[in-house]
Design a protein around this motif. Structure first.
Motif, PDB file in Angstrom:
ATOM      1  N   ALA A 141      -5.551  53.985 -25.237  1.00 15.43           N
ATOM      2  CA  ALA A 141      -4.178  54.501 -25.134  1.00 15.43           C
ATOM      3  C   ALA A 141      -3.539  54.104 -23.809  1.00 15.43           C
ATOM      4  CB  ALA A 141      -4.187  56.022 -25.292  1.00 15.43           C
ATOM      5  N   VAL A 142      -4.300  54.212 -22.724  1.00 13.11           N
ATOM      6  CA  VAL A 142      -3.774  53.856 -21.403  1.00 13.11           C
ATOM      7  C   VAL A 142      -3.476  52.355 -21.326  1.00 13.11           C
ATOM      8  CG1 VAL A 142      -4.354  53.674 -18.944  1.00 13.11           C
ATOM      9  CG2 VAL A 142      -4.872  55.775 -20.190  1.00 13.11           C
ATOM     10  N   GLY A 143      -4.433  51.539 -21.755  1.00 11.40           N
ATOM     11  CA  GLY A 143      -4.250  50.092 -21.697  1.00 11.40           C
ATOM     12  C   GLY A 143      -3.125  49.605 -22.596  1.00 11.40           C
ATOM     13  N   ALA A 144      -3.106  50.096 -23.835  1.00  9.86           N
ATOM     14  CA  ALA A 144      -2.073  49.659 -24.774  1.00  9.86           C
ATOM     15  C   ALA A 144      -0.692  50.138 -24.325  1.00  9.86           C
ATOM     16  CB  ALA A 144      -2.386  50.193 -26.173  1.00  9.86           C
ATOM     17  N   GLY A 145      -0.620  51.397 -23.874  1.00 10.11           N
ATOM     18  CA  GLY A 145       0.662  51.921 -23.398  1.00 10.11           C
ATOM     19  C   GLY A 145       1.188  51.133 -22.208  1.00 10.11           C
ATOM     20  N   GLY A 146       0.297  50.807 -21.284  1.00  9.70           N
ATOM     21  CA  GLY A 146       0.704  50.024 -20.119  1.00  9.70           C
ATOM     22  C   GLY A 146       1.153  48.626 -20.507  1.00  9.70           C
ATOM     23  N   ALA A 147       0.411  47.974 -21.416  1.00 13.36           N
ATOM     24  CA  ALA A 147       0.756  46.613 -21.831  1.00 13.36           C
ATOM     25  C   ALA A 147       2.106  46.578 -22.550  1.00 13.36           C
ATOM     26  CB  ALA A 147      -0.338  46.048 -22.735  1.00 13.36           C
ATOM     27  N   THR A 168      13.656  44.686 -13.035  1.00  9.64           N
ATOM     28  CA  THR A 168      12.808  44.967 -14.198  1.00  9.64           C
ATOM     29  C   THR A 168      11.396  44.382 -14.034  1.00  9.64           C
ATOM     30  OG1 THR A 168      13.853  43.067 -15.295  1.00  9.64           O
ATOM     31  CG2 THR A 168      14.671  45.252 -15.863  1.00  9.64           C
ATOM     32  N   LEU A 169      11.300  43.211 -13.424  1.00 17.61           N
ATOM     33  CA  LEU A 169       9.970  42.658 -13.160  1.00 17.61           C
ATOM     34  C   LEU A 169       9.248  43.493 -12.101  1.00 17.61           C
ATOM     35  CD1 LEU A 169      10.546  38.777 -13.226  1.00 17.61           C
ATOM     36  CD2 LEU A 169       9.548  40.243 -14.995  1.00 17.61           C
ATOM     37  N   GLY A 170      10.008  44.043 -11.142  1.00 21.88           N
ATOM     38  CA  GLY A 170       9.413  44.952 -10.169  1.00 21.88           C
ATOM     39  C   GLY A 170       8.864  46.206 -10.841  1.00 21.88           C
ATOM     40  N   ALA A 171       9.608  46.727 -11.836  1.00 23.02           N
ATOM     41  CA  ALA A 171       9.131  47.896 -12.584  1.00 23.02           C
ATOM     42  C   ALA A 171       7.856  47.559 -13.356  1.00 23.02           C
ATOM     43  CB  ALA A 171      10.218  48.386 -13.539  1.00 23.02           C
ATOM     44  N   ALA A 172       7.835  46.373 -13.984  1.00 22.61           N
ATOM     45  CA  ALA A 172       6.632  45.950 -14.710  1.00 22.61           C
ATOM     46  C   ALA A 172       5.446  45.822 -13.761  1.00 22.61           C
ATOM     47  CB  ALA A 172       6.897  44.615 -15.409  1.00 22.61           C
ATOM     48  N   ALA A 173       5.687  45.281 -12.558  1.00 23.10           N
ATOM     49  CA  ALA A 173       4.620  45.166 -11.564  1.00 23.10           C
ATOM     50  C   ALA A 173       4.132  46.544 -11.129  1.00 23.10           C
ATOM     51  CB  ALA A 173       5.115  44.380 -10.349  1.00 23.10           C
ATOM     52  N   GLY A 174       5.047  47.527 -11.053  1.00 21.66           N
ATOM     53  CA  GLY A 174       4.651  48.894 -10.720  1.00 21.66           C
ATOM     54  C   GLY A 174       3.705  49.481 -11.758  1.00 21.66           C
ATOM     55  N   ILE A 175       3.991  49.224 -13.046  1.00 21.99           N
ATOM     56  CA  ILE A 175       3.088  49.674 -14.121  1.00 21.99           C
ATOM     57  C   ILE A 175       1.725  49.003 -13.976  1.00 21.99           C
ATOM     58  CG2 ILE A 175       2.705  49.732 -16.613  1.00 21.99           C
ATOM     59  CD1 ILE A 175       4.924  51.575 -15.771  1.00 21.99           C
ATOM     60  N   ALA A 176       1.737  47.698 -13.704  1.00 19.85           N
ATOM     61  CA  ALA A 176       0.476  46.971 -13.527  1.00 19.85           C
ATOM     62  C   ALA A 176      -0.318  47.529 -12.355  1.00 19.85           C
ATOM     63  CB  ALA A 176       0.758  45.486 -13.318  1.00 19.85           C
ATOM     64  N   ASN A 177       0.366  47.872 -11.261  1.00 18.63           N
ATOM     65  CA  ASN A 177      -0.313  48.446 -10.103  1.00 18.63           C
ATOM     66  C   ASN A 177      -0.936  49.800 -10.433  1.00 18.63           C
ATOM     67  OD1 ASN A 177       0.422  46.250  -8.592  1.00 18.63           O
ATOM     68  ND2 ASN A 177       1.981  47.300  -7.390  1.00 18.63           N
ATOM     69  N   ALA A 178      -0.255  50.590 -11.257  1.00 14.26           N
ATOM     70  CA  ALA A 178      -0.814  51.883 -11.673  1.00 14.26           C
ATOM     71  C   ALA A 178      -2.089  51.676 -12.488  1.00 14.26           C
ATOM     72  CB  ALA A 178       0.220  52.670 -12.484  1.00 14.26           C
ATOM     73  N   ALA A 210      -5.832  43.405 -15.011  1.00 18.02           N
ATOM     74  CA  ALA A 210      -4.667  44.137 -14.509  1.00 18.02           C
ATOM     75  C   ALA A 210      -4.222  43.579 -13.160  1.00 18.02           C
ATOM     76  CB  ALA A 210      -4.994  45.623 -14.386  1.00 18.02           C
ATOM     77  N   GLY A 211      -5.182  43.177 -12.329  1.00 18.55           N
ATOM     78  CA  GLY A 211      -4.856  42.603 -11.029  1.00 18.55           C
ATOM     79  C   GLY A 211      -4.111  41.284 -11.157  1.00 18.55           C
ATOM     80  N   VAL A 212      -4.544  40.440 -12.089  1.00 13.98           N
ATOM     81  CA  VAL A 212      -3.852  39.169 -12.323  1.00 13.98           C
ATOM     82  C   VAL A 212      -2.433  39.421 -12.805  1.00 13.98           C
ATOM     83  CG1 VAL A 212      -3.806  37.091 -13.764  1.00 13.98           C
ATOM     84  CG2 VAL A 212      -5.970  37.861 -12.755  1.00 13.98           C
ATOM     85  N   ALA A 213      -2.274  40.385 -13.734  1.00  8.69           N
ATOM     86  CA  ALA A 213      -0.938  40.728 -14.229  1.00  8.69           C
ATOM     87  C   ALA A 213      -0.056  41.242 -13.096  1.00  8.69           C
ATOM     88  CB  ALA A 213      -1.045  41.781 -15.333  1.00  8.69           C
ATOM     89  N   SER A 214      -0.629  42.073 -12.227  1.00 13.20           N
ATOM     90  CA  SER A 214       0.128  42.602 -11.087  1.00 13.20           C
ATOM     91  C   SER A 214       0.587  41.485 -10.162  1.00 13.20           C
ATOM     92  CB  SER A 214      -0.741  43.603 -10.317  1.00 13.20           C
ATOM     93  OG  SER A 214      -0.119  43.989  -9.117  1.00 13.20           O
ATOM     94  N   LEU A 215      -0.317  40.548  -9.853  1.00  8.67           N
ATOM     95  CA  LEU A 215       0.018  39.439  -8.955  1.00  8.67           C
ATOM     96  C   LEU A 215       1.109  38.561  -9.549  1.00  8.67           C
ATOM     97  CD1 LEU A 215      -0.670  37.963  -6.314  1.00  8.67           C
ATOM     98  CD2 LEU A 215      -2.406  36.676  -7.580  1.00  8.67           C
ATOM     99  N   MET A 216       0.992  38.260 -10.842  1.00  8.25           N
ATOM    100  CA  MET A 216       1.977  37.416 -11.505  1.00  8.25           C
ATOM    101  C   MET A 216       3.345  38.094 -11.550  1.00  8.25           C
ATOM    102  SD  MET A 216       2.624  34.540 -13.093  1.00  8.25           S
ATOM    103  CE  MET A 216       1.052  33.870 -13.660  1.00  8.25           C
TER     104      MET A 216
END
Length: 307
Positions: A141-147, A168-178, A210-216
């Motif tokens: 649930a956590v992974g799918a919701g975040g993705a 919006t990309l900053g918001a997506a990066a915030g989710i990835a960081n969480a 998640a780290g790769v997604a955050s960096l990208m």
């Protein structure tokens, strides 16, 4: 013993905030001149990895993450991710120092709001550490919701550079960081039971993804616009998402009796107001202008020398 763990968590989280601040300043200055059509592509990272400034930012990022990992191993997700908000208090002065820009009264006021908001929320809410383990259904649930949430923000970003895309990309990066924080806490718990136990579990590999997604996402957000558009949103979304995940899925609790919820909402409101005041400060425009001027001078010198 519990008090010592809390002290370690707070100290490591503040150290991580400073490291992430230095990283943000260096990586944003390196990424802002990259072509817009490279955003969200592996080619962007391949171009950035050739820049010494971006690599220095990546090294600061790595050191900051190690401190965050230690903090998450000793404290709750909510406390650690909220303390990372203080990174913005470090990032703008560092940027001002590099670009030789003055810090105004409004910047000091905004910083004070962030500090007061953090102190109020953490004192009143008294977040209690939850568990690092959860059933597989919870992790799905956590992974799918975040993705899904990150995907929605990426779709909303649109193809053109500018405030909307950077925000919006900053918001997506915030989710990835969480998500990085959640998987880091789980990985720290596994590592406490031995390196082999951690290496044979799936959580550390989810952490890498998640780290790769955050960096990208963060690199693309920095490349799409100024720090004023990307960093405040990233800074706010990260702890909010982490708090929601920690409370709903991992048993982290907040004080909700009496007037506590009102004070907590006030603390969060002060943090958000301070973050956005800092993000839209003339200080940000000054540091951005300095970066653009340096780029223009370099290009002019290159043309005049025949390169």
């Amino acid at each position: 013993m519990r008090h010592l763990r809390d002290v370690i968590a707070v100290a490591a989280a503040l150290g991580a905030a400073l490291g992430y601040a230095a990283s943000s300043v260096m990586q944003q200055r390196a990424a802002q001149d990259e072509p817009a059509d490279e955003a969200l592509k592996p080619g962007l990272l391949l171009r950035l990895v050739c820049q010494p400034l971006w690599l220095a930012g990546l090294a600061a990022d790595g050191l900051a993450y190690m401190l965050q990992f230690v903090a998450l191993g000793h404290g709750s997700i909510t406390v650690v991710q909220l303390l990372l908000v203080s990174g913005l208090l470090f990032a703008l002065p560092l940027g001002a120092l590099v670009a030789r820009c003055p810090i105004g009264r409004s910047d000091v006021l905004a910083g004070g709001l962030v500090v007061v908001g953090l102190a109020t929320f953490l004192t009143v809410a008294a977040p209690a550490g939850g568990r690092a383990e959860a059933p597989i259904a919870t992790w799905v649930a956590v992974g799918a919701g975040g993705a899904v949430t990150m995907g929605a923000f990426v779709l909303l970003a649109g193809p053109r550079p500018g405030v909307r895309r950077a925000t919006t990309l900053g918001a997506a990066a915030g989710i990835a960081n969480a998500l990085v924080a959640v998987f880091s806490k789980a990985s720290a718990h596994l590592l406490a039971h031995g390196l082999l136990h951690a290496a044979t579990s799936w959580q550390p590999y989810a952490l890498v993804a998640a780290g790769v997604a955050s960096l990208m996402l963060s690199s693309s957000a920095f490349q799409a616009g100024s720090l004023a558009a990307s960093l405040p949103v990233l800074t706010v979304v990260d702890p909010v998402a982490a708090t929601i995940i920690g409370t709903l899925f991992f048993g982290e609790s907040l004080t909700i009796s009496g007037m506590a919820p009102l004070a907590e909402v006030g603390g969060i409101a002060a943090i958000v107001a301070g973050v956005f005041m800092l993000g839209n400060s003339p200080l940000v425009q000054c540091t951005q202008g300095a970066g653009a001027a340096e780029s223009g001078e370099y290009e002019a010198a290159s043309r005049s020398s025949g390169h």
